[in-house]
Design a protein around this motif. Structure first.
Motif, PDB file in Angstrom:
ATOM      1  N   ASN A 118      -6.427  -0.865   0.258  1.00  0.00           N
ATOM      2  CA  ASN A 118      -6.737  -0.795   1.692  1.00  0.00           C
ATOM      3  C   ASN A 118      -7.089   0.641   2.090  1.00  0.00           C
ATOM      4  O   ASN A 118      -8.073   0.879   2.795  1.00  0.00           O
TER       5      ASN A 118
ATOM      6  N   LEU B  30      -1.993  -2.137  -0.872  1.00  0.00           N
ATOM      7  CA  LEU B  30      -1.975  -1.054   0.118  1.00  0.00           C
ATOM      8  C   LEU B  30      -2.939   0.064  -0.281  1.00  0.00           C
ATOM      9  O   LEU B  30      -3.682   0.586   0.541  1.00  0.00           O
TER      10      LEU B  30
ATOM     11  N   LEU C 120      -1.000   0.271   7.516  1.00  0.00           N
ATOM     12  CA  LEU C 120      -1.242  -0.451   6.258  1.00  0.00           C
ATOM     13  C   LEU C 120      -1.010  -1.944   6.481  1.00  0.00           C
ATOM     14  O   LEU C 120      -0.155  -2.330   7.284  1.00  0.00           O
TER      15      LEU C 120
ATOM     16  N   THR D 212       2.044  -5.343  -4.240  1.00  0.00           N
ATOM     17  CA  THR D 212       1.897  -4.879  -2.854  1.00  0.00           C
ATOM     18  C   THR D 212       1.306  -3.482  -2.844  1.00  0.00           C
ATOM     19  O   THR D 212       0.406  -3.180  -2.049  1.00  0.00           O
TER      20      THR D 212
END
Lengths: 202, 202
Positions: free
Chosen positions: B33, B30, A19, B26
């Protein structure tokens, strides 16, 4: 002995550290945190990721993330349906929504034109944007793409494609951020904020 | 409209941000992603976490993580089997292993005595440590627990339990870290490093 006493742990740390921004040490900390939970909690964690990837859909109109055919914005009756805000990705939709200052529709391009990365207009949702203008009776398209060379190129390309549709084209204001000091603002931003100065209201 | 356009996304972000030190922003980064990867890659990510949780085992001897009944250290023939280093958790085993300075065995307590958190000696692998001393012919037990009140309490408790076994008990040296300036070292550490000074060798 390996770095880790278990190949299962090694595999989990390797996946976690894939990640962005997660190094090996942080990955180990996160994985050991999961290991301290019940099996059901870990299944819930893993299941949320796989379900998202397998089941999420994209709005057929604006290409935002959605659980159904049309996203909540496109299917809403309280939005101004004559305005489209053009953004690069789904995070940007959330950023604009979080301001609470915009009540129109969106169009998510899925990126910006970047020849160096091999991304051309055909890889982005530009045709589908142009195709929305007349049937949806759109009056204004607002560019909210990044202020980079790629963003500017994409703005210009779309602007050219929209010529002749009669739609008004605008872009979000660039300038000194609210609360920022002039001395810490970069020259390009400060320069633009002077060129694009607005009428003073009291 | 919700914070996120999809309840699947919302669920994934909620799970991701349940990890320590991972905030909502965050977590979103993540998760997005992961969303850009292939379904197989996300399955591999999620599978590594669930497999770890469901299939990992703990060494029956030292209670370190292991893929089998005995961990690689306990089943190794090249380790000094008369030494046991007592640590709080599995990360600490990795930390000591990474120094390359220790060739004995380990014993993972699974925590330290902490009445305030309701953790007593019976919740830790202390009985199993004491039970190893005679049958395994252990000559030295090295305490490598944290230098906190809880760590000290645990050291003292185990020390008392080991009285009469004839085993030598030691603890890792505390002092000014290698490369650290004296002026930035806390008083307790500096004080201990003076009290526990070692012979100067050339």
């Amino acid at each position: 002995m390996n770095e880790y006493p278990s190949i299962l742990l090694d595999a989990a740390v390797r996946e976690m550290s894939s990640l962005p921004g997660i190094g090996r040490k942080t990955a180990l900390r996160l994985v050991l945190n999961l290991l301290r939970r019940t099996p059901e909690e870990v299944d819930s964690f893993a299941g949320a990721m796989t379900r998202l990837r397998h089941e999420v859909r994209y709005c057929r109109c604006c290409h935002n993330l959605s659980d159904s055919d049309l996203c909540p914005v496109c299917s809403s009756h309280s939005r101004d349906r004559h305005l489209i805000c053009v953004v690069e990705n789904v995070q940007d939709v959330m950023s604009v929504e979080n301001t609470g200052q915009y009540n129109g529709l969106y169009h998510v391009l899925g990126g910006v034109i970047s020849p160096i990365d091999g991304i051309g207009p055909g890889d982005l949702e530009i045709d589908s944007l142009v195709a929305r203008i007349e049937p949806e009776n759109i009056r204004e398209v607002i560019f909210a793409l990044p202020a980079t060379m790629e963003g500017d190129t994409t703005n210009f390309y779309i602007y050219r494609r929209l010529t002749g549709t009669g739609v008004r084209v605008s872009q979000i204001a660039r300038g000194v951020a609210v609360g920022n000091e002039l001395e810490y603002t970069d020259e390009i931003t400060l320069g633009r904020s002077i060129v694009n100065r607005t009428e003073f209201h009291t």
